[in-house]
Design an enzyme around this catalytic site. Structure first.
Site, mmCIF file in Angstrom:
data_model
loop_
_atom_site.group_PDB
_atom_site.id
_atom_site.type_symbol
_atom_site.label_atom_id
_atom_site.label_comp_id
_atom_site.label_asym_id
_atom_site.label_seq_id
_atom_site.Cartn_x
_atom_site.Cartn_y
_atom_site.Cartn_z
ATOM 1 N N ARG A 108 125.961 -20.157 43.154
ATOM 2 C CA ARG A 108 127.392 -20.223 43.535
ATOM 3 C C ARG A 108 127.878 -21.626 43.218
ATOM 4 O O ARG A 108 127.296 -22.610 43.680
ATOM 5 C CB ARG A 108 127.566 -19.915 45.031
ATOM 6 C CG ARG A 108 128.969 -20.237 45.532
ATOM 7 C CD ARG A 108 129.260 -19.697 46.900
ATOM 8 N NE ARG A 108 129.471 -18.262 46.880
ATOM 9 C CZ ARG A 108 130.068 -17.573 47.854
ATOM 10 N NH1 ARG A 108 130.513 -18.196 48.932
ATOM 11 N NH2 ARG A 108 130.219 -16.274 47.767
ATOM 12 N N HIS A 135 133.810 -13.350 40.628
ATOM 13 C CA HIS A 135 132.929 -13.020 41.757
ATOM 14 C C HIS A 135 132.396 -11.598 41.516
ATOM 15 O O HIS A 135 132.745 -10.648 42.229
ATOM 16 C CB HIS A 135 133.708 -13.130 43.066
ATOM 17 C CG HIS A 135 132.836 -13.200 44.291
ATOM 18 N ND1 HIS A 135 131.444 -13.216 44.232
ATOM 19 C CD2 HIS A 135 133.150 -13.254 45.620
ATOM 20 C CE1 HIS A 135 130.964 -13.273 45.464
ATOM 21 N NE2 HIS A 135 131.974 -13.300 46.324
ATOM 22 N N GLN A 138 130.743 -9.372 44.255
ATOM 23 C CA GLN A 138 131.740 -8.804 45.173
ATOM 24 C C GLN A 138 132.330 -7.520 44.578
ATOM 25 O O GLN A 138 132.482 -6.514 45.276
ATOM 26 C CB GLN A 138 132.852 -9.838 45.420
ATOM 27 C CG GLN A 138 133.917 -9.371 46.378
ATOM 28 C CD GLN A 138 133.380 -9.116 47.778
ATOM 29 O OE1 GLN A 138 132.756 -9.983 48.362
ATOM 30 N NE2 GLN A 138 133.591 -7.927 48.313
ATOM 31 N N ASP A 227 142.739 -11.028 49.524
ATOM 32 C CA ASP A 227 141.782 -12.124 49.710
ATOM 33 C C ASP A 227 142.583 -13.312 50.238
ATOM 34 O O ASP A 227 143.831 -13.284 50.241
ATOM 35 C CB ASP A 227 141.102 -12.450 48.362
ATOM 36 C CG ASP A 227 140.038 -13.546 48.475
ATOM 37 O OD1 ASP A 227 139.583 -13.828 49.611
ATOM 38 O OD2 ASP A 227 139.658 -14.124 47.435
ATOM 39 N N CYS A 267 137.471 -9.083 50.760
ATOM 40 C CA CYS A 267 136.103 -9.552 50.472
ATOM 41 C C CYS A 267 135.525 -10.375 51.614
ATOM 42 O O CYS A 267 134.310 -10.505 51.717
ATOM 43 C CB CYS A 267 136.101 -10.353 49.176
ATOM 44 S SG CYS A 267 137.168 -11.803 49.261
ATOM 45 N N ARG A 295 127.472 -5.309 50.106
ATOM 46 C CA ARG A 295 126.973 -6.446 49.314
ATOM 47 C C ARG A 295 125.448 -6.384 49.249
ATOM 48 O O ARG A 295 124.838 -6.624 48.206
ATOM 49 C CB ARG A 295 127.407 -7.780 49.955
ATOM 50 C CG ARG A 295 128.900 -8.043 49.994
ATOM 51 C CD ARG A 295 129.473 -8.262 48.607
ATOM 52 N NE ARG A 295 128.779 -9.300 47.874
ATOM 53 C CZ ARG A 295 129.046 -10.617 47.967
ATOM 54 N NH1 ARG A 295 130.043 -11.030 48.724
ATOM 55 N NH2 ARG A 295 128.369 -11.501 47.250
HETATM 56 N N1 CP Z 1 132.738 -12.390 50.149
HETATM 57 C C1 CP Z 1 131.907 -13.427 50.065
HETATM 58 O O1 CP Z 1 131.410 -13.790 48.990
HETATM 59 O O2 CP Z 1 131.659 -14.033 51.255
HETATM 60 P P1 CP Z 1 130.873 -15.400 51.454
HETATM 61 O O3 CP Z 1 131.734 -16.510 50.922
HETATM 62 O O4 CP Z 1 130.661 -15.485 52.948
HETATM 63 O O5 CP Z 1 129.571 -15.328 50.704
HETATM 64 N N1 NVA Z 2 138.550 -16.429 46.697
HETATM 65 C C1 NVA Z 2 137.637 -16.854 47.733
HETATM 66 C C2 NVA Z 2 136.531 -15.868 47.869
HETATM 67 C C3 NVA Z 2 135.508 -16.190 48.907
HETATM 68 C C4 NVA Z 2 134.428 -15.166 48.969
HETATM 69 C C5 NVA Z 2 137.090 -18.240 47.397
HETATM 70 O O1 NVA Z 2 136.748 -18.485 46.224
HETATM 71 O O2 NVA Z 2 137.024 -19.079 48.298
#
Ligand code: CP
Ligand code: NVA
Length: 311
Positions: A108, A135, A138, A227, A267, A295
């Site tokens: 990540r 993502h 997701q 989101d 999400c 997930r």
């Molecule tokens: N939806 C998602 O990726 O959540 P986190 O940021 O908690 O991993």
């Molecule tokens: N769009 C959000 C998603 C988190 C899972 C971010 O990137 O923070």
């Protein structure tokens, strides 16, 4: 030790890394895994999977660690500040070294180019656990949840109301790959990535529409999705964005424009009271926590596909 063949490994950086038939097979396998049918089997026995997270995470990190354990493998969380990457060791040297120990990597990060760079030097599968642009893990869970709740994917109408961010980009790709129709409602200047839209439209047998009015997007929708308005790394823009997104909240009034059996997805994490109200999040049409659970199942099926089926 001989480096594993670069040609053989499969990465998962965006939805384009899997063919529609593979996504279909993966979702079927995830549903099978969720049923607990072969919970005692450990298909990844003896394997080790690394996880590097440069941003916060609850769902992605925990679902991957638990999923890896359930598959019989060993998850190794690598805090970026505690490995030499954080002290300036190059991506290429890190990727080539870790490829000698591990069987896959979950990363990540911020820039999507870091993932592409890491993957290009890595001889093991690299999985995108979220970048500023995509993502995809997701989106797999989103597709599984829609399939469970609606019984099909093809032709389902999704209204994504909110920021054209990483989650929206991967949802567009998921819709294009699996022939769902997707309408995004967002303020001007906050559209999803133009290259993502162009590629999806060029390949899709489905509609990808971008418009401004949330109620117009919600009309005839089977699924309403949102989101956060301010993603990780965008905190400086928070005040301005919150002003621009007023009117893009998922609430009862938006839901009333959609089909009667509409489901609501998010999400997570959510900013309750901003992009979504409590009553919708906790209401009967919310499939948000099933989506969070999925997930785990989709990522287990993904790991099995990338690590075992394509060693
Ligand atoms: N939806 C998602 O990726 O959540 P986190 O940021 O908690 O991993
Ligand atoms: N769009 C959000 C998603 C988190 C899972 C971010 O990137 O923070």
């Amino acid at each position: 030790m001989i480096e594993k063949s670069v040609q053989m490994k499969r990465d998962f950086l965006t939805l384009w890394n899997l063919f529609p038939e593979e996504i279909e097979r993966l979702l079927k396998r995830a549903i099978e895994m969720k049923s607990g049918i072969d919970a005692s089997k450990c298909p990844l026995m003896g394997k080790s999977i690394g996880l590097i997270f440069e941003k916060a995470s609850t769902r992605t990190r925990v679902s991957f660690e638990v999923g890896i354990y359930q598959l019989g493998a060993h998850p190794i969380y690598l805090n970026p500040n505690e490995i030499q990457l954080g002290r300036g060791e190059t991506i290429s040297d890190t990727a080539r070294t870790l490829s000698r120990y591990l069987d896959a990597m979950v990363i990540r990060t911020y820039g999507h180019d870091l993932l592409e760079n890491f993957a290009s030097y890595s001889s093991i599968p690299v999985i995108n656990g979220l970048s500023d642009l995509h993502h995809p893990c997701q989106a797999l869970s989103d597709l599984m949840t829609i399939l469970e709740k609606k019984g099909r994917l093809k032709g389902v109408r999704i209204a994504y109301i909110g920021d054209g961010n990483n989650v929206a980009n991967s949802l567009i790709e998921g819709a294009a790959r699996m022939e769902l129709n997707l309408t995004v409602a967002c303020p001007e200047g906050y559209e999803p990535d133009p290259d993502v839209i162009e590629r999806a439209r060029a390949s899709a047998k489905s509609e990808i529409i971008i418009l401004r009015e949330p109620k117009e997007a919600a009309g005839r929708a089977d699924v309403i999705y949102t989101d956060v308005w301010v993603s990780m790394g965008q905190e400086k823009e928070s005040k301005e964005k919150k002003k621009r997104f007023k009117g893009y909240q998922i609430n009862k009034s938006i839901l009333s424009c959609a089909k009667e059996d509409v489901i609501v997805l998010h999400c997570l994490p959510a900013h309750r009271g901003e992009e979504i109200t409590d009553d919708v999040m906790d209401g009967p049409q919310s499939a948000i926590f099933d989506q969070a659970e999925n997930r785990l199942h989709t990522q287990k099926a993904l790991l099995e596909m990338l690590v075992i089926n394509h060693p």
